[in-house]
Design a protein around this motif. Structure first.
Motif, PDB file in Angstrom:
ATOM      1  N   LEU A 146       0.861  -1.176   0.000  1.00  0.00           N
ATOM      2  CA  LEU A 146       0.000   0.000   0.000  1.00  0.00           C
ATOM      3  C   LEU A 146       0.899   1.228   0.000  1.00  0.00           C
ATOM      4  CD1 LEU A 146      -2.759   1.486   0.351  1.00  0.00           C
ATOM      5  CD2 LEU A 146      -2.357   1.347   2.821  1.00  0.00           C
ATOM      6  N   ARG A 147       0.701   2.106  -0.996  1.00  0.00           N
ATOM      7  CA  ARG A 147       1.495   3.338  -1.108  1.00  0.00           C
ATOM      8  C   ARG A 147       0.608   4.508  -0.689  1.00  0.00           C
ATOM      9  NH1 ARG A 147       2.571   2.343  -7.275  1.00  0.00           N
ATOM     10  NH2 ARG A 147       0.338   1.932  -6.976  1.00  0.00           N
ATOM     11  N   LEU A 148       1.010   5.154   0.404  1.00  0.00           N
ATOM     12  CA  LEU A 148       0.165   6.151   1.059  1.00  0.00           C
ATOM     13  C   LEU A 148       0.809   7.529   0.998  1.00  0.00           C
ATOM     14  CD1 LEU A 148      -2.346   6.710   2.912  1.00  0.00           C
ATOM     15  CD2 LEU A 148      -0.829   6.258   4.859  1.00  0.00           C
ATOM     16  N   GLY A 149       0.028   8.533   0.610  1.00  0.00           N
ATOM     17  CA  GLY A 149       0.483   9.912   0.600  1.00  0.00           C
ATOM     18  C   GLY A 149      -0.080  10.691   1.779  1.00  0.00           C
ATOM     19  N   TYR A 150       0.647  11.716   2.192  1.00  0.00           N
ATOM     20  CA  TYR A 150       0.175  12.617   3.246  1.00  0.00           C
ATOM     21  C   TYR A 150       1.051  13.859   3.235  1.00  0.00           C
ATOM     22  CZ  TYR A 150       4.128  10.859   6.003  1.00  0.00           C
ATOM     23  OH  TYR A 150       5.387  10.520   6.431  1.00  0.00           O
ATOM     24  N   PHE A 151       0.687  14.855   4.046  1.00  0.00           N
ATOM     25  CA  PHE A 151       1.444  16.102   4.140  1.00  0.00           C
ATOM     26  C   PHE A 151       2.035  16.209   5.545  1.00  0.00           C
ATOM     27  CE2 PHE A 151      -2.128  18.210   1.400  1.00  0.00           C
ATOM     28  CZ  PHE A 151      -1.912  17.285   0.387  1.00  0.00           C
ATOM     29  N   ALA A 152       3.127  16.942   5.661  1.00  0.00           N
ATOM     30  CA  ALA A 152       3.739  17.195   6.973  1.00  0.00           C
ATOM     31  C   ALA A 152       3.056  18.389   7.625  1.00  0.00           C
ATOM     32  CB  ALA A 152       5.236  17.428   6.821  1.00  0.00           C
ATOM     33  N   ASN A 153       1.756  18.261   7.860  1.00  0.00           N
ATOM     34  CA  ASN A 153       0.925  19.306   8.451  1.00  0.00           C
ATOM     35  C   ASN A 153       0.212  18.767   9.680  1.00  0.00           C
ATOM     36  OD1 ASN A 153       1.580  21.050   6.381  1.00  0.00           O
ATOM     37  ND2 ASN A 153      -0.360  20.825   5.301  1.00  0.00           N
ATOM     38  N   VAL A 154      -0.107  19.622  10.623  1.00  0.00           N
ATOM     39  CA  VAL A 154      -0.889  19.209  11.787  1.00  0.00           C
ATOM     40  C   VAL A 154      -2.263  18.712  11.362  1.00  0.00           C
ATOM     41  CG1 VAL A 154      -2.008  20.054  13.901  1.00  0.00           C
ATOM     42  CG2 VAL A 154       0.366  20.663  13.408  1.00  0.00           C
ATOM     43  N   THR A 155      -2.800  19.272  10.284  1.00  0.00           N
ATOM     44  CA  THR A 155      -4.105  18.817   9.790  1.00  0.00           C
ATOM     45  C   THR A 155      -4.046  17.403   9.227  1.00  0.00           C
ATOM     46  OG1 THR A 155      -3.624  19.964   7.710  1.00  0.00           O
ATOM     47  CG2 THR A 155      -5.022  21.112   9.307  1.00  0.00           C
ATOM     48  N   HIS A 156      -2.867  16.834   9.113  1.00  0.00           N
ATOM     49  CA  HIS A 156      -2.696  15.436   8.689  1.00  0.00           C
ATOM     50  C   HIS A 156      -2.201  14.588   9.849  1.00  0.00           C
ATOM     51  CE1 HIS A 156      -2.923  15.792   4.100  1.00  0.00           C
ATOM     52  NE2 HIS A 156      -3.338  16.950   4.617  1.00  0.00           N
ATOM     53  N   ALA A 157      -2.500  15.001  11.066  1.00  0.00           N
ATOM     54  CA  ALA A 157      -2.048  14.283  12.247  1.00  0.00           C
ATOM     55  C   ALA A 157      -2.481  12.819  12.287  1.00  0.00           C
ATOM     56  CB  ALA A 157      -2.505  15.000  13.519  1.00  0.00           C
ATOM     57  N   PRO A 158      -3.686  12.448  11.806  1.00  0.00           N
ATOM     58  CA  PRO A 158      -4.008  11.014  11.804  1.00  0.00           C
ATOM     59  C   PRO A 158      -3.008  10.176  11.003  1.00  0.00           C
ATOM     60  CG  PRO A 158      -6.006  12.284  11.567  1.00  0.00           C
ATOM     61  CD  PRO A 158      -4.870  13.265  11.447  1.00  0.00           C
ATOM     62  N   ALA A 159      -2.490  10.736   9.910  1.00  0.00           N
ATOM     63  CA  ALA A 159      -1.451  10.030   9.161  1.00  0.00           C
ATOM     64  C   ALA A 159      -0.151  10.003   9.946  1.00  0.00           C
ATOM     65  CB  ALA A 159      -1.236  10.696   7.806  1.00  0.00           C
ATOM     66  N   LEU A 160       0.236  11.144  10.512  1.00  0.00           N
ATOM     67  CA  LEU A 160       1.493  11.236  11.252  1.00  0.00           C
ATOM     68  C   LEU A 160       1.499  10.295  12.453  1.00  0.00           C
ATOM     69  CD1 LEU A 160       1.844  15.135  11.236  1.00  0.00           C
ATOM     70  CD2 LEU A 160       3.050  13.526   9.752  1.00  0.00           C
ATOM     71  N   VAL A 161       0.415  10.295  13.207  1.00  0.00           N
ATOM     72  CA  VAL A 161       0.331   9.446  14.398  1.00  0.00           C
ATOM     73  C   VAL A 161       0.194   7.975  14.003  1.00  0.00           C
ATOM     74  CG1 VAL A 161      -1.180   8.837  16.332  1.00  0.00           C
ATOM     75  CG2 VAL A 161      -0.505  11.211  15.974  1.00  0.00           C
ATOM     76  N   GLY A 162      -0.558   7.711  12.953  1.00  0.00           N
ATOM     77  CA  GLY A 162      -0.702   6.329  12.500  1.00  0.00           C
ATOM     78  C   GLY A 162       0.623   5.701  12.134  1.00  0.00           C
ATOM     79  N   LEU A 163       1.514   6.514  11.566  1.00  0.00           N
ATOM     80  CA  LEU A 163       2.860   6.042  11.238  1.00  0.00           C
ATOM     81  C   LEU A 163       3.750   6.010  12.471  1.00  0.00           C
ATOM     82  CD1 LEU A 163       3.287   8.014   7.903  1.00  0.00           C
ATOM     83  CD2 LEU A 163       3.136   5.523   8.116  1.00  0.00           C
ATOM     84  N   GLU A 164       3.758   7.095  13.222  1.00  0.00           N
ATOM     85  CA  GLU A 164       4.647   7.217  14.385  1.00  0.00           C
ATOM     86  C   GLU A 164       4.359   6.147  15.427  1.00  0.00           C
ATOM     87  OE1 GLU A 164       7.770   8.887  16.520  1.00  0.00           O
ATOM     88  OE2 GLU A 164       7.118   9.316  14.476  1.00  0.00           O
ATOM     89  N   GLU A 165       3.079   5.829  15.649  1.00  0.00           N
ATOM     90  CA  GLU A 165       2.699   4.859  16.672  1.00  0.00           C
ATOM     91  C   GLU A 165       2.570   3.439  16.126  1.00  0.00           C
ATOM     92  OE1 GLU A 165       2.392   5.604  19.979  1.00  0.00           O
ATOM     93  OE2 GLU A 165       3.170   7.579  19.368  1.00  0.00           O
ATOM     94  N   GLY A 166       2.823   3.246  14.843  1.00  0.00           N
ATOM     95  CA  GLY A 166       2.753   1.908  14.257  1.00  0.00           C
ATOM     96  C   GLY A 166       1.351   1.375  14.070  1.00  0.00           C
ATOM     97  N   LEU A 167       0.353   2.260  14.084  1.00  0.00           N
ATOM     98  CA  LEU A 167      -1.038   1.811  14.001  1.00  0.00           C
ATOM     99  C   LEU A 167      -1.389   1.279  12.617  1.00  0.00           C
ATOM    100  CD1 LEU A 167      -2.623   4.750  16.021  1.00  0.00           C
ATOM    101  CD2 LEU A 167      -2.015   2.459  16.852  1.00  0.00           C
ATOM    102  N   PHE A 168      -0.851   1.899  11.576  1.00  0.00           N
ATOM    103  CA  PHE A 168      -1.088   1.393  10.224  1.00  0.00           C
ATOM    104  C   PHE A 168      -0.399   0.046  10.028  1.00  0.00           C
ATOM    105  CE2 PHE A 168      -1.389   6.069   8.970  1.00  0.00           C
ATOM    106  CZ  PHE A 168      -2.769   6.064   8.965  1.00  0.00           C
ATOM    107  N   ALA A 169       0.839  -0.036  10.466  1.00  0.00           N
ATOM    108  CA  ALA A 169       1.584  -1.284  10.309  1.00  0.00           C
ATOM    109  C   ALA A 169       0.877  -2.433  11.011  1.00  0.00           C
ATOM    110  CB  ALA A 169       3.001  -1.113  10.852  1.00  0.00           C
ATOM    111  N   ASP A 170       0.369  -2.177  12.210  1.00  0.00           N
ATOM    112  CA  ASP A 170      -0.347  -3.225  12.944  1.00  0.00           C
ATOM    113  C   ASP A 170      -1.586  -3.684  12.182  1.00  0.00           C
ATOM    114  OD1 ASP A 170       1.519  -3.049  14.944  1.00  0.00           O
ATOM    115  OD2 ASP A 170       0.266  -1.849  16.290  1.00  0.00           O
ATOM    116  N   ALA A 171      -2.332  -2.736  11.626  1.00  0.00           N
ATOM    117  CA  ALA A 171      -3.573  -3.075  10.930  1.00  0.00           C
ATOM    118  C   ALA A 171      -3.310  -3.750   9.588  1.00  0.00           C
ATOM    119  CB  ALA A 171      -4.418  -1.823  10.725  1.00  0.00           C
ATOM    120  N   LEU A 172      -2.262  -3.331   8.883  1.00  0.00           N
ATOM    121  CA  LEU A 172      -1.993  -3.850   7.538  1.00  0.00           C
ATOM    122  C   LEU A 172      -1.351  -5.221   7.552  1.00  0.00           C
ATOM    123  CD1 LEU A 172      -0.808  -0.542   5.870  1.00  0.00           C
ATOM    124  CD2 LEU A 172      -2.818  -1.866   5.206  1.00  0.00           C
ATOM    125  N   GLY A 173      -0.758  -5.611   8.645  1.00  0.00           N
ATOM    126  CA  GLY A 173      -0.176  -6.948   8.723  1.00  0.00           C
ATOM    127  C   GLY A 173       0.935  -7.168   7.715  1.00  0.00           C
TER     128      GLY A 173
END
Length: 372
Positions: free
Chosen positions: A56-83
């Protein structure tokens, strides 16, 4: 190495070269009039699903308004869900560039503003992509220099936005029109609008090359804290919307990818829902987590007062506020940055609402503009 750094390192130089080549190819197709037809053909070929994607190739911006992307990556939440699905990422400055990559097939999904999402859907006659969730509400404003205290003071000034046709660009042009100012997409008119990369906007404002800018967070707060020149907010976009609720960021998925890999999109949404919930449940920890991700992308963390102020003006939610999108279409038409067309079918919230139902949470509405 944190999740953001790991994701970025996977792209490398080769990934960047492939992205550039893919974008050039998409531009050639668009100029020849073939892009919408090609997208339609791919969507028609997509079956009901071919299983989880390898990547899965995911785009996002380095903005506070993209915090769900930033936190999902930083906390490993996407990696956990994607297996077992490999996650790679690409960072963009503004929506139109992310749309080019999505249309070229260089990314599969992206966090993005609503107006570029509308543009690609209309230009492709509904074949390019679908909004599968909301991400952020609020967090955009017009910051100006000392001496500009009312709309009347803007005549003859030069203002910046992140990119022509992006969500803040459309908001500025629409608001100026409502105040009686004429603008055009080449920088002419009563007020001159110059689309500029966010970091450069800060530098130009400090140097006196700009009179102001309509920006998302954290750039609003950065101009106020670091811009000097009596920087102050002339217009908070929240004041222009009913109860201040306007979508700043949504999650957009390429239509072909959604059709072929619904399991993977569902997993992405699991990570996204978990990220939004994490932001809600960890308000005290959120600034540090967001700042760590921003530092990984930009090389420098935000000052505490900047990120604190920015987060005061942004709300994170999986609801895309579909009820606002007809107004956003009207604003884009008024701004001259999009074509007229239907957005019926823009939303596909079925997978999101399945997850919300499983969690005992109320479903979100597509506002009559798609599946829910």
């Amino acid at each position: 190495m944190n999740a953001t750094s790991r994701a970025r390192s996977r792209l490398g130089l080769v990934g960047g070269m492939m992205l550039a080549a893919a974008i050039v190819a998409a531009a050639v197709l668009a100029l020849s009039g073939c892009a919408p037809q090609a997208a339609a053909g791919r969507a028609a070929e997509a079956s009901a699903g071919t299983g989880p994607a390898d990547e899965l190739r995911l785009g996002y911006f380095a903005n506070v308004t993209h915090a769900p992307a930033l936190v999902g990556l930083e906390e490993g939440l996407f990696a956990d869900a994607l297996g077992d699905t490999k996650l790679t990422t690409q960072v963009f400055n503004a929506g139109p560039a992310a749309i080019e990559a999505l249309s070229a097939g260089a990314i599969d999904a992206t966090y993005i503003g609503p107006n570029p999402s509308i543009n690609t859907f209309i230009q492709s006659a509904g074949q390019s992509a679908h909004i599968v969730a909301g991400a952020a509400i609020g967090g955009a404003a017009l910051v100006v220099r000392d001496g500009i205290d009312s709309p009347a003071d803007l005549e003859g000034t030069t203002l910046a936005t992140p990119q022509l046709g992006n969500t803040q660009d459309v908001a500025l042009r629409s608001w100026l029109a409502s105040e009686g100012f004429a603008t055009d997409t080449t920088g002419g008119g009563d007020v001159h609008i110059t689309p500029t990369e966010n970091a450069q906007t800060l530098t130009l404002f400090q140097q006196g090359g700009l009179d102001g800018a309509w920006l998302p967070e954290p750039w609003v707060s950065r101009l106020l804290a670091d811009g000097g020149r009596g920087a102050h907010v002339l217009v908070d976009e929240a004041d222009l919307w009913h109860v201040g609720a306007f979508p700043t960021t949504v999650l957009l998925v390429r239509a072909e990818f959604l059709a072929e890999h619904p399991e993977t999109v569902r997993a992405l949404l699991e990570g996204h829902v978990a990220s939004v919930a994490w932001l809600d449940d960890h308000a005290d920890e959120a600034p540090a987590a967001i700042n760590a991700a921003l530092e990984a992308e930009t090389g420098k963390p935000l000052a505490n007062e900047v990120i604190s102020r920015a987060l005061e003006h942004v709300t994170f939610s999986v609801d895309p506020h579909a009820e606002t999108f007809e107004t956003l279409v009207a604003n884009g038409l008024e701004a001259g940055t999009q074509k007229d067309g239907s957005i019926d079918g823009l939303f596909d919230l079925r997978l999101l609402n399945e997850l919300l139902e499983e969690d005992g949470t109320e479903p979100v509405s597509a506002g009559g503009l798609g599946e829910e």
